[in-house]
Design an enzyme around this catalytic site. Structure first.
Site, mmCIF file in Angstrom:
data_model
loop_
_atom_site.group_PDB
_atom_site.id
_atom_site.type_symbol
_atom_site.label_atom_id
_atom_site.label_comp_id
_atom_site.label_asym_id
_atom_site.label_seq_id
_atom_site.Cartn_x
_atom_site.Cartn_y
_atom_site.Cartn_z
ATOM 1 N N ASN A 115 -15.103 -17.776 -2.141
ATOM 2 C CA ASN A 115 -15.476 -16.771 -3.135
ATOM 3 C C ASN A 115 -15.921 -17.416 -4.440
ATOM 4 O O ASN A 115 -15.362 -18.428 -4.865
ATOM 5 C CB ASN A 115 -14.281 -15.859 -3.423
ATOM 6 C CG ASN A 115 -13.894 -15.001 -2.226
ATOM 7 O OD1 ASN A 115 -14.762 -14.509 -1.515
ATOM 8 N ND2 ASN A 115 -12.605 -14.832 -1.999
ATOM 9 N N HIS A 123 -11.951 -23.350 -3.290
ATOM 10 C CA HIS A 123 -11.185 -23.431 -2.042
ATOM 11 C C HIS A 123 -11.950 -22.755 -0.927
ATOM 12 O O HIS A 123 -12.589 -21.719 -1.135
ATOM 13 C CB HIS A 123 -9.802 -22.788 -2.192
ATOM 14 C CG HIS A 123 -9.827 -21.406 -2.787
ATOM 15 N ND1 HIS A 123 -9.955 -21.185 -4.142
ATOM 16 C CD2 HIS A 123 -9.758 -20.175 -2.220
ATOM 17 C CE1 HIS A 123 -9.950 -19.877 -4.375
ATOM 18 N NE2 HIS A 123 -9.850 -19.248 -3.219
ATOM 19 N N ASP A 137 -2.170 -20.311 3.316
ATOM 20 C CA ASP A 137 -2.240 -19.273 2.292
ATOM 21 C C ASP A 137 -0.897 -18.548 2.212
ATOM 22 O O ASP A 137 -0.283 -18.241 3.232
ATOM 23 C CB ASP A 137 -3.369 -18.284 2.610
ATOM 24 C CG ASP A 137 -3.747 -17.445 1.407
ATOM 25 O OD1 ASP A 137 -4.862 -17.635 0.887
ATOM 26 O OD2 ASP A 137 -2.922 -16.611 0.980
ATOM 27 N N ILE A 138 -0.463 -18.255 1.003
ATOM 28 C CA ILE A 138 0.843 -17.621 0.797
ATOM 29 C C ILE A 138 0.838 -16.161 1.275
ATOM 30 O O ILE A 138 1.902 -15.606 1.565
ATOM 31 C CB ILE A 138 1.236 -17.727 -0.694
ATOM 32 C CG1 ILE A 138 2.747 -17.622 -0.869
ATOM 33 C CG2 ILE A 138 0.506 -16.705 -1.545
ATOM 34 C CD1 ILE A 138 3.225 -18.036 -2.257
HETATM 35 P P1 5GP Z 1 -9.336 -16.191 -3.787
HETATM 36 O O1 5GP Z 1 -9.146 -14.699 -3.863
HETATM 37 O O2 5GP Z 1 -9.292 -16.844 -5.157
HETATM 38 O O3 5GP Z 1 -10.524 -16.607 -2.981
HETATM 39 O O4 5GP Z 1 -8.112 -16.726 -2.941
HETATM 40 C C1 5GP Z 1 -6.938 -17.224 -3.496
HETATM 41 C C2 5GP Z 1 -5.940 -17.333 -2.369
HETATM 42 O O5 5GP Z 1 -4.873 -18.138 -2.808
HETATM 43 C C3 5GP Z 1 -5.334 -15.988 -1.954
HETATM 44 O O6 5GP Z 1 -5.586 -15.751 -0.577
HETATM 45 C C4 5GP Z 1 -3.850 -16.148 -2.252
HETATM 46 O O7 5GP Z 1 -3.022 -15.549 -1.294
HETATM 47 C C5 5GP Z 1 -3.673 -17.647 -2.287
HETATM 48 N N1 5GP Z 1 -2.639 -18.108 -3.188
HETATM 49 C C6 5GP Z 1 -2.464 -17.740 -4.485
HETATM 50 N N2 5GP Z 1 -1.414 -18.374 -5.021
HETATM 51 C C7 5GP Z 1 -0.919 -19.173 -4.042
HETATM 52 C C8 5GP Z 1 0.186 -20.094 -3.999
HETATM 53 O O8 5GP Z 1 0.925 -20.301 -4.961
HETATM 54 N N3 5GP Z 1 0.389 -20.735 -2.829
HETATM 55 C C9 5GP Z 1 -0.394 -20.540 -1.735
HETATM 56 N N4 5GP Z 1 -0.084 -21.226 -0.630
HETATM 57 N N5 5GP Z 1 -1.447 -19.688 -1.739
HETATM 58 C C10 5GP Z 1 -1.694 -19.012 -2.882
#
Ligand code: 5GP
Ligand code: ZN
Length: 112
Positions: free
Chosen positions: A86, A99, A30-31
């Protein structure tokens, strides 16, 4: 899928720190990590979220858990980790490509 950031990572158009990859599944860090070990496991096929899983996806979605366990074991969780998936913006979903979050590397930090 047009304009999906995780499809772009699958395609190699956006870089990611990949931890596992095969023809169906990708795991990458995760970024914005929320735990010492925080990575995401996704199917390469675009599925928007948990509510969009159809019966034909059952095996693939199960594989996300198996790969998550394998990658967690290989990346310092000691087998102790949390899995989050989520569904919907009100639940905190920001990226609409299904994811699993795998979070580990802490001692029992989770509220539930
Ligand atoms: P959500 O809130 O949709 O469950 O989680 C999305 C996750 O994706 C977040 O934790 C966010 O930090 C991660 N994320 C978003 N954009 C990127 C990206 O470009 N690269 C990576 N490695 N993670 C990302
Ligand atoms: Zn996608």
């Amino acid at each position: 899928m047009h304009d999906c950031i995780f499809c772009k990572i699958v395609a190699g158009d956006i870089p990611a720190e990949k931890l596992y990859e095969d023809d169906e599944v990708l795991a990458f860090r995760d970024i914005a990590p929320q735990a010492p070990v925080h990575f995401l496991v996704i199917p390469k096929k675009h599925i928007a979220g948990p509510a969009d899983v159809v019966e034909a996806d059952d095996r693939l979605v199960g594989k996300l858990l198996r790969v998550g366990a394998q990658v967690a074991a290989e990346n310092g969780t000691g087998g102790a980790y949390r899995v989050i998936c989520n569904n919907g913006s009100k639940a905190g979903q920001v990226v609409f490509h299904i994811h699993l979050h795998i979070l580990g590397g802490k001692d029992r930090p989770w509220p539930i």
